[in-house]
Design an enzyme around this catalytic site. Sequence first.
Site, mmCIF file in Angstrom:
data_model
loop_
_atom_site.group_PDB
_atom_site.id
_atom_site.type_symbol
_atom_site.label_atom_id
_atom_site.label_comp_id
_atom_site.label_asym_id
_atom_site.label_seq_id
_atom_site.Cartn_x
_atom_site.Cartn_y
_atom_site.Cartn_z
ATOM 1 N N ARG A 235 -10.101 1.897 6.671
ATOM 2 C CA ARG A 235 -9.643 1.151 5.606
ATOM 3 C C ARG A 235 -10.731 1.382 4.531
ATOM 4 N NH1 ARG A 235 -4.801 -1.703 6.983
ATOM 5 N NH2 ARG A 235 -5.111 -2.908 8.908
ATOM 6 N N LYS B 130 6.260 7.363 0.278
ATOM 7 C CA LYS B 130 6.437 8.421 1.080
ATOM 8 C C LYS B 130 7.938 8.574 1.271
ATOM 9 C CE LYS B 130 3.657 8.695 5.031
ATOM 10 N NZ LYS B 130 3.182 8.396 6.194
ATOM 11 N N VAL C 101 -1.513 9.256 6.167
ATOM 12 C CA VAL C 101 -2.660 9.066 5.475
ATOM 13 C C VAL C 101 -3.476 7.912 5.746
ATOM 14 C CG1 VAL C 101 -1.589 10.476 3.546
ATOM 15 C CG2 VAL C 101 -1.369 8.066 3.665
ATOM 16 N N ASP D 257 0.952 -1.115 -0.081
ATOM 17 C CA ASP D 257 0.128 -0.024 -0.051
ATOM 18 C C ASP D 257 0.808 1.281 -0.076
ATOM 19 O OD1 ASP D 257 1.141 -0.524 2.589
ATOM 20 O OD2 ASP D 257 -0.855 -0.119 3.723
ATOM 21 N N ASP E 193 7.191 3.728 3.414
ATOM 22 C CA ASP E 193 7.390 4.773 4.321
ATOM 23 C C ASP E 193 8.731 4.892 4.664
ATOM 24 O OD1 ASP E 193 6.966 6.761 6.256
ATOM 25 O OD2 ASP E 193 5.892 5.966 7.618
HETATM 26 P P1 IMP Z 1 7.534 1.299 6.538
HETATM 27 O O1 IMP Z 1 8.150 -0.028 7.064
HETATM 28 O O2 IMP Z 1 7.856 2.334 7.392
HETATM 29 O O3 IMP Z 1 8.037 1.536 5.069
HETATM 30 O O4 IMP Z 1 5.970 1.020 6.760
HETATM 31 C C1 IMP Z 1 5.294 0.203 6.042
HETATM 32 C C2 IMP Z 1 3.829 0.073 6.407
HETATM 33 O O5 IMP Z 1 3.421 1.068 7.437
HETATM 34 C C3 IMP Z 1 2.928 0.321 5.608
HETATM 35 O O6 IMP Z 1 2.785 -0.991 4.716
HETATM 36 C C4 IMP Z 1 1.558 0.764 6.143
HETATM 37 O O7 IMP Z 1 0.994 -0.337 6.688
HETATM 38 C C5 IMP Z 1 2.271 1.315 7.351
HETATM 39 N N1 IMP Z 1 2.021 2.872 7.169
HETATM 40 C C6 IMP Z 1 3.281 3.632 6.675
HETATM 41 N N2 IMP Z 1 2.983 4.868 6.741
HETATM 42 C C7 IMP Z 1 1.547 5.105 6.506
HETATM 43 C C8 IMP Z 1 0.490 5.965 6.521
HETATM 44 O O8 IMP Z 1 0.772 7.233 6.424
HETATM 45 N N3 IMP Z 1 -0.888 5.633 6.944
HETATM 46 C C9 IMP Z 1 -1.329 4.500 7.252
HETATM 47 N N4 IMP Z 1 -0.403 3.444 7.058
HETATM 48 C C10 IMP Z 1 0.991 3.703 7.081
#
Ligand code: IMP
Length: 197
Positions: free
Chosen positions: A180, A146, A168, A115, A118
């Site tokens: 969701r 992001k 978001v 999805d 980040d």
């Molecule tokens: P990462 O490991 O920081 O890249 O985060 C990945 C996961 O964190 C994504 O698959 C989402 O489930 C969750 N996530 C990260 N940013 C957001 C956001 O802005 N809204 C909702 N879920 C997020």
Amino acid sequence: MLPRMNHTPAEPWNGGLTNDLSRILLTEAEIQARTHELGRQLAADYAGKDPLLVGILSGSFLFIADLVRAMNLQLGIDFMAVSSYGDRTTSSGVVRILKDLNSSIAGRDVVLVEDIVDSGLTLDYLVHNLRTRQPASLRVCALLDKKDARQRAVELAYVGFPCPNEFVVGYGLDYGGRYRNLPFIGVLRPEVYRKEE
Ligand code: IMP
């Protein structure tokens, strides 16, 4: 009323859950158009290959559902669930597999469907983990990128949209398991999560 007036959602999405958003980032029409474009691109790139699309639960459930319905070719679908944030809005960096794939990916052309990327910590872990299972190829398709929050460099072969460094929700993305079901993506008002911290 949300600031992007021309993107004010129609009934039943005017008010209610939408009151917790500061603005709409992407409308349902924008998401659908881009998802269909990505689906057609994937179908062309994987023509004759029978790829396996792996959705990362739960955030990608709507995205992968729309994506595969724009792909006119033989393909497989599987899912993994990993722990990420719980009820918080920043990454813990600790990734745990809650549900693994149903079958082997050895020799398959795998497309990981996320999805949002980040910090990149989740994806970095998943890509390393899946590479050890010897797929023929492994690429990532993410709806939202992001970029400004990135802590780990990860290669994204397909990206739907860039995403500002804000929290978001909607179209599969949640806060504390909620939001969701919004068919569009919006920025969650910080006071919604600050009051629970
Ligand atoms: P990462 O490991 O920081 O890249 O985060 C990945 C996961 O964190 C994504 O698959 C989402 O489930 C969750 N996530 C990260 N940013 C957001 C956001 O802005 N809204 C909702 N879920 C997020």
